[in-house]
Design an enzyme around this catalytic site. Structure first.
Site, PDB file in Angstrom:
ATOM      1  N   HIS A 107      12.843   9.525 -13.826  1.00  7.89           N
ATOM      2  CA  HIS A 107      12.267  10.856 -13.615  1.00  7.89           C
ATOM      3  C   HIS A 107      11.655  11.460 -14.893  1.00  7.89           C
ATOM      4  CE1 HIS A 107      12.798  14.418 -10.624  1.00  7.89           C
ATOM      5  NE2 HIS A 107      11.691  14.542 -11.306  1.00  7.89           N
ATOM      6  N   TYR A 137      16.491  16.919  -6.754  1.00  5.49           N
ATOM      7  CA  TYR A 137      16.008  17.969  -5.839  1.00  5.49           C
ATOM      8  C   TYR A 137      17.139  18.475  -4.947  1.00  5.49           C
ATOM      9  CZ  TYR A 137      11.388  16.116  -7.161  1.00  5.49           C
ATOM     10  OH  TYR A 137      10.293  15.672  -7.850  1.00  5.49           O
ATOM     11  N   PRO A 154       0.345   5.267   0.915  1.00  6.12           N
ATOM     12  CA  PRO A 154      -0.592   6.276   1.434  1.00  6.12           C
ATOM     13  C   PRO A 154      -0.901   7.320   0.359  1.00  6.12           C
ATOM     14  CG  PRO A 154       1.157   5.841   3.017  1.00  6.12           C
ATOM     15  CD  PRO A 154       1.533   5.136   1.750  1.00  6.12           C
ATOM     16  N   GLN A 185       0.820  -1.216   0.000  1.00  3.99           N
ATOM     17  CA  GLN A 185       0.000   0.000   0.000  1.00  3.99           C
ATOM     18  C   GLN A 185       0.851   1.263   0.000  1.00  3.99           C
ATOM     19  OE1 GLN A 185      -3.513  -0.162   2.362  1.00  3.99           O
ATOM     20  NE2 GLN A 185      -3.871  -1.776   0.874  1.00  3.99           N
ATOM     21  N   GLY A 215       1.087  12.251   0.095  1.00  4.99           N
ATOM     22  CA  GLY A 215       2.490  12.237   0.504  1.00  4.99           C
ATOM     23  C   GLY A 215       3.018  13.656   0.562  1.00  4.99           C
ATOM     24  N   LEU A 216       4.182  13.806   1.183  1.00  4.28           N
ATOM     25  CA  LEU A 216       4.823  15.131   1.219  1.00  4.28           C
ATOM     26  C   LEU A 216       5.725  15.281   0.003  1.00  4.28           C
ATOM     27  CD1 LEU A 216       5.420  17.746   2.980  1.00  4.28           C
ATOM     28  CD2 LEU A 216       7.538  16.564   3.625  1.00  4.28           C
ATOM     29  N   GLY A 217       5.505  16.308  -0.805  1.00  2.00           N
ATOM     30  CA  GLY A 217       6.403  16.617  -1.921  1.00  2.00           C
ATOM     31  C   GLY A 217       7.627  17.353  -1.396  1.00  2.00           C
TER      32      GLY A 217
END
Ligand code: A2P
Length: 318
Positions: free
Chosen positions: A110, A48, A13, A11, A16-18
Site C-alpha cells: 500500500h 479501509y 477492466p 486483463q 473499477g469501483l473504489g
C-alpha cells in the site's frame, strides 16, 4: 469494457469501483449496485476496514448468479504494519478470509512506509520501522511468495516513486506489475507514467475526482476543486456529460486504470458510463495545460516529526 493487459495476457477492466472511505453499512450495497451496473473490477484494501462487508456483497453476487468469480478483478493492499517477510502471507490470508475469496487478482504494497506489527497509524518514533529494520526488498520478497503460492495472480505497489521502484526491481525475481498512485489533471505524473511504461508496469489512478469526502483532518484549507474546475466544466459541457465523467475519461484516454469511489447508485452508474466519453486531442491538451498543480493525498500523515520517513521517500519531483 476496455481493459489494460498484463504481460501474461490477463486483463484488468480499466474502470473499477473504489472503496476507500466507503463505510460499512454503505459499501455492501455499493458493490452490489456496481456489479449490477456492469463493473467487473473492485479496488479494496485491508486498511479501509470494510473488506468483510465487501466480501459479503461478493458472496451475495456469486450466490445469486449475477456474476462468476472469474469474471471479477479484485485488488487489495498490504498494510504498513505487515511489511516483515513473515507477516505478508498471513496479512493476505486475512484479507482473503474477509473478502471470502481463494485468491486475489492483484495484491499491492500500500505504501513504502513500515509500522511495527499491530500499529494502525504510527504516531510515535517507536511505532515505526525504518528501511534499515525492514528494507522494501524484504517486503517484496513476501509479495513474490504470495505470487508463487498462487494467492494473488499479480503483484505490485502503490505510492512508489521511481527511486523506490528501481530499488525493488533491482532485487526482484518478479518485477512489480502495477503502481497505483494519485493521478488526475492537477497531478498528471508524466515522469512516473513514462518510467512505468518503460518497465512494463501498469498504472492505476486513485482519487481521480479529488476525494472530496476525506476526513477534514486530511484536508488543507482552500484546496482546489477538480469537479468545479472551469476547464473540466467546459469540456464536460461540450460532451454533455458531468465533470466526474471527464475526469474518469481522462485516465481511460491515457490507458491508465481508474477507480472512482461512490456509494450512490446514480453516480456509480454514471461513472462507469464515462467509458463512452471520447475525449479528443484538443480536450486532452486543455487538461494537460489546466494550470493547477495539486496533490490531495500528500503523505504528511506518515512523515511528521516522529517519523523516520521524509516526503522524498514518497513523491517524485515533478
Ligand atoms: P459519493 O460516494 O457520495 O458518490 P474519489 O474517487 O476521487 O476518491 O472521489 C470520491 C468522492 O467523489 C466521494 O465524495 C463521492 O461521493 C464523490 N463522487 C463519486 N462519483 C461522483 C460523481 N459522478 N459526481 C460527483 N461526485 C462524485
Amino acid at each position: 469494457m476496455k481493459s489494460i493487459t498484463f504481460s501474461n495476457g490477463d486483463q484488468m477492466p480499466i474502470i473499477g469501483l473504489g472503496t476507500w472511505k466507503s463505510k460499512p453499512g454503505e459499501v455492501y450495497q455499493a458493490v452490489l449496485w456496481a456489479i449490477e451496473a456492469g463493473y467487473r473490477h473492485i479496488d479494496c484494501a485491508a486498511i479501509y476496514d470494510n473488506e468483510k462487508e465487501v466480501g459479503n456483497a461478493l458472496d451475495k453476487a456469486f450466490k445469486d448468479g449475477v456474476v462468476k468469480r472469474e469474471e471479477l478483478f479484485i485488488t487489495s493492499k498490504l498494510w504498513n504494519s505487515n511489511h516483515r517477510l513473515d507477516d505478508v502471507v498471513p496479512a493476505l490470508k486475512k484479507t482473503l478470509k474477509d473478502l471470502q475469496l481463494e485468491c486475489l487478482d492483484l495484491y499491492l504494497i500500500h505504501w513504502p512506509i513500515s509500522f511495527k506489527k499491530g500499529v494502525l497509524f504510527a504516531q510515535t518514533r517507536e511505532e515505526f520501522y525504518t528501511y534499515g529494520d525492514v528494507p522494501l526488498s524484504q517486503t517484496w520478497e513476501g509479495m513474490e511468495e504470495v505470487k508463487k503460492m498462487g494467492l494473488a495472480k499479480h503483484i505490485g505497489v502503490s505510492n512508489f516513486n521511481i527511486t523506490k521502484l528501481e530499488e525493488i526491481i533491482k532485487s526482484s525475481q518478479f518485477a512489480p506489475e502495477m503502481n497505483q498512485v494519485e493521478m488526475h489533471p492537477f497531478l498528471p505524473q508524466d515522469k512516473l507514467v513514462n518510467f512505468c511504461r518503460s518497465k512494463n508496469i501498469l498504472m492505476t489512478a486513485y482519487s481521480p475526482l479529488g476525494s472530496g469526502d476525506r476526513a477534514t483532518a486530511n484536508k488543507k484549507a482552500n484546496e482546489p476543486s477538480l469537479l468545479e474546475n472551469e476547464v473540466v466544466k467546459e469540456i464536460a459541457s461540450k460532451h454533455r456529460v458531468s465533470s466526474a465523467q471527464i475526469l474518469i475519461s481522462y485516465s481511460v484516454h491515457r490507458n491508465i486504470a481508474v477507480i472512482p469511489k461512490s456509494v450512490n447508485q446514480d453516480r456509480i452508474v454514471q461513472n462507469l458510463a464515462s467509458i463512452e466519453v471520447n475525449l479528443d486531442e484538443i480536450d486532452m491538451q486543455k487538461l494537460a495545460n489546466i494550470g493547477t498543480a495539486y496533490r490531495f493525498i500528500d503523505g504528511s500523515f506518515f512523515t511528521g516529526t516522529q517519523s523516520p520517513y521524509k516526503l522524498t521517500d514518497l513523491w517524485e519531483k515533478e
